[in-house]
Design a protein around this motif. Structure first.
Motif, PDB file in Angstrom:
ATOM      1  N   HIS A 187      12.394   5.171   2.203  1.00  0.00           N
ATOM      2  CA  HIS A 187      11.482   4.059   2.468  1.00  0.00           C
ATOM      3  C   HIS A 187      12.081   2.735   1.986  1.00  0.00           C
ATOM      4  O   HIS A 187      11.996   1.720   2.688  1.00  0.00           O
ATOM      5  N   VAL A 188      12.689   2.735   0.814  1.00  0.00           N
ATOM      6  CA  VAL A 188      13.280   1.515   0.273  1.00  0.00           C
ATOM      7  C   VAL A 188      14.429   1.050   1.165  1.00  0.00           C
ATOM      8  O   VAL A 188      14.556  -0.136   1.462  1.00  0.00           O
ATOM      9  N   ILE A 189      15.252   1.986   1.613  1.00  0.00           N
ATOM     10  CA  ILE A 189      16.351   1.627   2.519  1.00  0.00           C
ATOM     11  C   ILE A 189      15.794   1.028   3.812  1.00  0.00           C
ATOM     12  O   ILE A 189      16.270   0.011   4.300  1.00  0.00           O
ATOM     13  N   TRP A 190      14.763   1.659   4.355  1.00  0.00           N
ATOM     14  CA  TRP A 190      14.152   1.148   5.574  1.00  0.00           C
ATOM     15  C   TRP A 190      13.580  -0.248   5.344  1.00  0.00           C
ATOM     16  O   TRP A 190      13.739  -1.144   6.156  1.00  0.00           O
ATOM     17  N   VAL A 196       0.906  12.374  -9.241  1.00  0.00           N
ATOM     18  CA  VAL A 196       0.370  13.703  -8.920  1.00  0.00           C
ATOM     19  C   VAL A 196       1.408  14.778  -9.230  1.00  0.00           C
ATOM     20  O   VAL A 196       1.082  15.856  -9.755  1.00  0.00           O
ATOM     21  N   SER A 197       2.669  14.512  -8.926  1.00  0.00           N
ATOM     22  CA  SER A 197       3.708  15.511  -9.217  1.00  0.00           C
ATOM     23  C   SER A 197       3.852  15.732 -10.719  1.00  0.00           C
ATOM     24  O   SER A 197       4.039  16.862 -11.174  1.00  0.00           O
ATOM     25  N   VAL A 198       3.712  14.662 -11.513  1.00  0.00           N
ATOM     26  CA  VAL A 198       3.773  14.824 -12.970  1.00  0.00           C
ATOM     27  C   VAL A 198       2.585  15.651 -13.449  1.00  0.00           C
ATOM     28  O   VAL A 198       2.729  16.547 -14.306  1.00  0.00           O
ATOM     29  N   VAL A 199       1.407  15.391 -12.907  1.00  0.00           N
ATOM     30  CA  VAL A 199       0.216  16.164 -13.276  1.00  0.00           C
ATOM     31  C   VAL A 199       0.413  17.627 -12.899  1.00  0.00           C
ATOM     32  O   VAL A 199       0.065  18.533 -13.666  1.00  0.00           O
ATOM     33  N   LEU A 200       0.963  17.886 -11.709  1.00  0.00           N
ATOM     34  CA  LEU A 200       1.212  19.271 -11.286  1.00  0.00           C
ATOM     35  C   LEU A 200       2.217  19.980 -12.204  1.00  0.00           C
ATOM     36  O   LEU A 200       2.089  21.175 -12.458  1.00  0.00           O
ATOM     37  N   ILE A 240       0.844  -1.209   0.000  1.00  0.00           N
ATOM     38  CA  ILE A 240       0.000   0.000   0.000  1.00  0.00           C
ATOM     39  C   ILE A 240       0.875   1.253   0.000  1.00  0.00           C
ATOM     40  O   ILE A 240       0.606   2.211  -0.733  1.00  0.00           O
ATOM     41  N   ILE A 241       1.943   1.248   0.792  1.00  0.00           N
ATOM     42  CA  ILE A 241       2.862   2.400   0.840  1.00  0.00           C
ATOM     43  C   ILE A 241       3.516   2.612  -0.515  1.00  0.00           C
ATOM     44  O   ILE A 241       3.623   3.741  -1.004  1.00  0.00           O
ATOM     45  N   ASP A 242       3.959   1.519  -1.149  1.00  0.00           N
ATOM     46  CA  ASP A 242       4.565   1.642  -2.479  1.00  0.00           C
ATOM     47  C   ASP A 242       3.573   2.206  -3.483  1.00  0.00           C
ATOM     48  O   ASP A 242       3.926   3.048  -4.324  1.00  0.00           O
ATOM     49  N   LEU A 243       2.332   1.766  -3.415  1.00  0.00           N
ATOM     50  CA  LEU A 243       1.294   2.287  -4.295  1.00  0.00           C
ATOM     51  C   LEU A 243       1.054   3.774  -4.031  1.00  0.00           C
ATOM     52  O   LEU A 243       0.909   4.564  -4.969  1.00  0.00           O
ATOM     53  N   ALA A 244       1.066   4.156  -2.751  1.00  0.00           N
ATOM     54  CA  ALA A 244       0.879   5.572  -2.406  1.00  0.00           C
ATOM     55  C   ALA A 244       2.011   6.420  -2.977  1.00  0.00           C
ATOM     56  O   ALA A 244       1.780   7.525  -3.485  1.00  0.00           O
ATOM     57  N   LEU A 276       7.437  18.754  -5.476  1.00  0.00           N
ATOM     58  CA  LEU A 276       6.726  17.597  -4.951  1.00  0.00           C
ATOM     59  C   LEU A 276       7.378  16.300  -5.427  1.00  0.00           C
ATOM     60  O   LEU A 276       7.582  15.366  -4.639  1.00  0.00           O
ATOM     61  N   GLY A 277       7.751  16.254  -6.694  1.00  0.00           N
ATOM     62  CA  GLY A 277       8.370  15.048  -7.257  1.00  0.00           C
ATOM     63  C   GLY A 277       9.689  14.706  -6.568  1.00  0.00           C
ATOM     64  O   GLY A 277       9.939  13.544  -6.221  1.00  0.00           O
ATOM     65  N   LEU A 278      10.536  15.709  -6.376  1.00  0.00           N
ATOM     66  CA  LEU A 278      11.814  15.456  -5.695  1.00  0.00           C
ATOM     67  C   LEU A 278      11.598  15.020  -4.246  1.00  0.00           C
ATOM     68  O   LEU A 278      12.276  14.120  -3.750  1.00  0.00           O
ATOM     69  N   GLY A 279      10.655  15.644  -3.578  1.00  0.00           N
ATOM     70  CA  GLY A 279      10.344  15.241  -2.202  1.00  0.00           C
ATOM     71  C   GLY A 279       9.863  13.804  -2.134  1.00  0.00           C
ATOM     72  O   GLY A 279      10.268  13.042  -1.245  1.00  0.00           O
ATOM     73  N   VAL A 280       9.007  13.433  -3.070  1.00  0.00           N
ATOM     74  CA  VAL A 280       8.491  12.062  -3.096  1.00  0.00           C
ATOM     75  C   VAL A 280       9.611  11.076  -3.394  1.00  0.00           C
ATOM     76  O   VAL A 280       9.718  10.026  -2.740  1.00  0.00           O
ATOM     77  N   LEU A 281      10.478  11.394  -4.350  1.00  0.00           N
ATOM     78  CA  LEU A 281      11.565  10.477  -4.694  1.00  0.00           C
ATOM     79  C   LEU A 281      12.547  10.301  -3.540  1.00  0.00           C
ATOM     80  O   LEU A 281      13.003   9.189  -3.264  1.00  0.00           O
ATOM     81  N   VAL A 282      12.873  11.375  -2.841  1.00  0.00           N
ATOM     82  CA  VAL A 282      13.781  11.276  -1.696  1.00  0.00           C
ATOM     83  C   VAL A 282      13.144  10.440  -0.589  1.00  0.00           C
ATOM     84  O   VAL A 282      13.781   9.556  -0.011  1.00  0.00           O
ATOM     85  N   SER A 283      11.879  10.700  -0.295  1.00  0.00           N
ATOM     86  CA  SER A 283      11.222   9.924   0.760  1.00  0.00           C
ATOM     87  C   SER A 283      11.056   8.468   0.342  1.00  0.00           C
ATOM     88  O   SER A 283      11.151   7.557   1.166  1.00  0.00           O
ATOM     89  N   TYR A 284      10.849   8.220  -0.949  1.00  0.00           N
ATOM     90  CA  TYR A 284      10.751   6.849  -1.429  1.00  0.00           C
ATOM     91  C   TYR A 284      12.090   6.119  -1.270  1.00  0.00           C
ATOM     92  O   TYR A 284      12.121   4.955  -0.879  1.00  0.00           O
ATOM     93  N   ALA A 285      13.190   6.807  -1.572  1.00  0.00           N
ATOM     94  CA  ALA A 285      14.517   6.198  -1.393  1.00  0.00           C
ATOM     95  C   ALA A 285      14.728   5.827   0.070  1.00  0.00           C
ATOM     96  O   ALA A 285      15.221   4.733   0.383  1.00  0.00           O
TER      97      ALA A 285
END
Length: 127
Positions: free
Chosen positions: A47-50, A20-24, A9-13, A36-45
């Motif tokens: 998340h993946v490490i965690w 959404v960032s691409v749409v924006l 679910i987190i990965d889907l989010a 927004l896109g950079l923030g999401v990518l950094v937080s995703y990285a």
């Protein structure tokens, strides 16, 4: 809840937030969308490490060990090559020098020549 389901679910989010960032970017302009896109990518990285640390706690240790092993092997290989070149240089110098048996043969020949030549001179001078 199942941890695997929560991770899915987190990965889907994260995927939705990237969409959404691409749409924006298209609708509002690049500044808002890129932020927004950079923030999401950094937080995703993060998340993946965690997630990797949670599912396989030894993965970071293995990665670091592999990187260190490769660096050490390369460094030692270069040092061994340098030492081998120095050894070859020393071997070439040693090969150019006369050996002990060659020196003894030369000395024996010189002494024999001197004795043969010197003996004739003493005989001739005595007569």
């Amino acid at each position: 809840m199942n941890p695997t389901r929560i991770d899915a679910i987190i990965d889907l989010a994260y995927g939705v937030l990237i969409f959404v960032s691409v749409v924006l970017i298209v609708v509002e302009g690049t500044r808002v969308g890129l932020a927004l896109g950079l923030g999401v990518l950094v937080s995703y990285a993060l998340h993946v490490i965690w997630k990797m640390a949670r599912f396989d706690p030894e993965w970071m240790t293995r990665e670091v060990e592999e990187t260190v092993e490769e660096a050490v092997e390369q460094s030692i290989g270069e040092q061994v090559d340098a030492v081998q070149q120095q050894i070859e240089t020393v071997d070439e110098r040693i090969d150019r020098r006369p050996r002990e048996d060659e020196i003894e043969d030369l000395l024996e020949e010189t002494v024999a020549d001197d004795a043969a030549g010197g003996g004739d001179e003493t005989e001739n001078s005595g007569r």
